[in-house]
Design a protein around this motif. Structure first.
Motif, PDB file in Angstrom:
ATOM      1  N   PRO A 102       0.855  -1.257  -0.006  1.00  0.00           N
ATOM      2  CA  PRO A 102       0.018  -0.201   0.164  1.00  0.00           C
ATOM      3  C   PRO A 102       1.067   1.613  -0.218  1.00  0.00           C
ATOM      4  O   PRO A 102       0.078   2.495  -0.230  1.00  0.00           O
ATOM      5  CB  PRO A 102      -0.723   0.129   1.466  1.00  0.00           C
ATOM      6  N   TYR A 103       1.945   1.558   0.405  1.00  0.00           N
ATOM      7  CA  TYR A 103       3.093   2.207   0.203  1.00  0.00           C
ATOM      8  C   TYR A 103       4.297   1.817  -0.358  1.00  0.00           C
ATOM      9  O   TYR A 103       4.671   0.761  -0.030  1.00  0.00           O
ATOM     10  CB  TYR A 103       3.118   3.297   1.589  1.00  0.00           C
ATOM     11  N   LEU A 123      -7.407  -4.067  -9.895  1.00  0.00           N
ATOM     12  CA  LEU A 123      -8.524  -5.038  -9.710  1.00  0.00           C
ATOM     13  C   LEU A 123      -7.914  -4.403  -8.016  1.00  0.00           C
ATOM     14  O   LEU A 123      -9.429  -4.803  -7.000  1.00  0.00           O
ATOM     15  CB  LEU A 123      -7.553  -6.422  -9.149  1.00  0.00           C
ATOM     16  N   ILE A 124      -7.505  -3.582  -7.736  1.00  0.00           N
ATOM     17  CA  ILE A 124      -6.940  -2.994  -6.359  1.00  0.00           C
ATOM     18  C   ILE A 124      -8.299  -2.033  -5.991  1.00  0.00           C
ATOM     19  O   ILE A 124      -8.698  -1.905  -4.710  1.00  0.00           O
ATOM     20  CB  ILE A 124      -5.997  -2.545  -6.344  1.00  0.00           C
ATOM     21  N   ALA A 125      -8.835  -0.706  -7.052  1.00  0.00           N
ATOM     22  CA  ALA A 125     -10.067  -0.088  -6.855  1.00  0.00           C
ATOM     23  C   ALA A 125     -10.654  -0.281  -6.854  1.00  0.00           C
ATOM     24  O   ALA A 125     -12.330  -0.866  -6.335  1.00  0.00           O
ATOM     25  CB  ALA A 125      -9.994   0.668  -8.289  1.00  0.00           C
ATOM     26  N   ASP A 126     -11.039  -1.871  -7.124  1.00  0.00           N
ATOM     27  CA  ASP A 126     -12.979  -2.812  -7.650  1.00  0.00           C
ATOM     28  C   ASP A 126     -13.586  -2.785  -6.269  1.00  0.00           C
ATOM     29  O   ASP A 126     -12.694  -3.466  -5.076  1.00  0.00           O
ATOM     30  CB  ASP A 126     -12.188  -3.872  -8.796  1.00  0.00           C
ATOM     31  N   GLU A 127     -14.214  -2.537  -5.541  1.00  0.00           N
ATOM     32  CA  GLU A 127     -15.529  -2.831  -5.363  1.00  0.00           C
ATOM     33  C   GLU A 127     -15.598  -4.039  -4.475  1.00  0.00           C
ATOM     34  O   GLU A 127     -16.275  -4.734  -3.802  1.00  0.00           O
ATOM     35  CB  GLU A 127     -16.548  -1.847  -4.165  1.00  0.00           C
ATOM     36  N   ARG A 128     -15.360  -4.696  -5.883  1.00  0.00           N
ATOM     37  CA  ARG A 128     -16.062  -6.436  -5.552  1.00  0.00           C
ATOM     38  C   ARG A 128     -14.848  -7.148  -5.928  1.00  0.00           C
ATOM     39  O   ARG A 128     -15.105  -8.411  -4.859  1.00  0.00           O
ATOM     40  CB  ARG A 128     -16.901  -6.907  -7.152  1.00  0.00           C
ATOM     41  N   ILE A 129     -13.569  -7.187  -5.284  1.00  0.00           N
ATOM     42  CA  ILE A 129     -12.585  -7.438  -5.288  1.00  0.00           C
ATOM     43  C   ILE A 129     -11.664  -7.127  -4.085  1.00  0.00           C
ATOM     44  O   ILE A 129     -11.730  -5.975  -3.407  1.00  0.00           O
ATOM     45  CB  ILE A 129     -11.680  -7.888  -5.742  1.00  0.00           C
ATOM     46  N   GLU A 130     -10.708  -7.704  -3.174  1.00  0.00           N
ATOM     47  CA  GLU A 130     -10.039  -7.962  -1.888  1.00  0.00           C
ATOM     48  C   GLU A 130      -8.688  -8.169  -2.547  1.00  0.00           C
ATOM     49  O   GLU A 130      -8.922  -9.004  -2.674  1.00  0.00           O
ATOM     50  CB  GLU A 130     -11.170  -7.490  -0.505  1.00  0.00           C
ATOM     51  N   LEU A 131      -7.843  -7.191  -1.489  1.00  0.00           N
ATOM     52  CA  LEU A 131      -6.770  -7.906  -1.518  1.00  0.00           C
ATOM     53  C   LEU A 131      -5.904  -8.137  -0.325  1.00  0.00           C
ATOM     54  O   LEU A 131      -6.740  -7.739   0.575  1.00  0.00           O
ATOM     55  CB  LEU A 131      -5.613  -6.954  -2.009  1.00  0.00           C
ATOM     56  N   ASN A 132      -5.470  -9.725  -0.270  1.00  0.00           N
ATOM     57  CA  ASN A 132      -5.984 -10.482   0.951  1.00  0.00           C
ATOM     58  C   ASN A 132      -3.615 -10.698   1.251  1.00  0.00           C
ATOM     59  O   ASN A 132      -3.385 -11.268  -0.077  1.00  0.00           O
ATOM     60  CB  ASN A 132      -5.934 -11.192   1.550  1.00  0.00           C
ATOM     61  N   ASN A 133      -2.986 -10.615   2.548  1.00  0.00           N
ATOM     62  CA  ASN A 133      -1.725 -11.218   1.884  1.00  0.00           C
ATOM     63  C   ASN A 133      -2.058 -12.964   1.928  1.00  0.00           C
ATOM     64  O   ASN A 133      -3.399 -13.291   2.707  1.00  0.00           O
ATOM     65  CB  ASN A 133      -0.670 -10.635   3.774  1.00  0.00           C
TER      66      ASN A 133
END
Length: 175
Positions: A102-103, A123-133
């Motif tokens: 994120p930075y 994909l990062i900006a898409d509200e339907r998708i989330e990013l997980n480690n």
């Protein structure tokens, strides 16, 4: 006696045809759109210049919705899998660009093309998708991993000021 000039030929669908004067005048630019079911569109720009058929450019239209559907159905999709999908659509994924998230200096992928970075940003900006480690083992199994030192997710959440680039392996999931 004037020698007759041979007209250049072109081939469409395996059928070779002569490029006549009438065809040269009528056709200035042709856009061919070939669509596959749930696949990309190939747009080829053709034109005539000095009696020669020339290819001006080939551009693949990305099927972004297919990537989102795949992420929604599979879950836990790595960047390697997304890059593979782009390659299958004819869009190069390898390059010399790096994506920080994120930075900076936290890196989620290195060696990417502009096309891959555009998709990852969407994909990062898409509200339907989330990013997980995730664990680096996911990337090793998928066939590619970065050689940077690892970033700790707890440090990333606290916005720890790393002095050197660190890799944070991530996967995309349905929100």
């Amino acid at each position: 006696m004037q020698r007759k000039r041979d007209n250049p030929t072109y081939s469409i669908g395996g059928r070779t045809q002569r490029l006549t004067e009438r065809r040269r005048v009528v056709v200035a630019e042709i856009n061919l759109i070939v669509a596959a079911v749930d696949g990309p569109r190939l747009i080829v720009h053709l034109g005539f210049q000095r009696d020669v058929l020339t290819l001006y450019g080939v551009r693949m239209a990305l099927d972004y919705d297919a990537i989102v559907k795949y992420i929604s159905a599979q879950g836990g999709v790595s960047i390697v899998e997304i890059a593979r999908m782009l390659d299958e659509q004819g869009i190069p994924s390898k390059g010399d660009l790096r994506l920080h998230w994120p930075y900076e200096p936290v890196v989620i992928w290195d060696g990417a093309s502009e096309g891959l970075l555009d998709v990852l940003r969407q994909l990062i900006a898409d509200e339907r998708i989330e990013l997980n480690n995730t664990q680096p083992l996911v990337y090793i199994i998928d066939g590619a991993a970065l050689t940077l030192p690892m970033a700790d997710i707890k440090s990333v959440e606290r916005k720890h000021p790393y002095k050197t680039a660190r890799w944070l392996p991530v996967v995309f999931n349905k929100r």
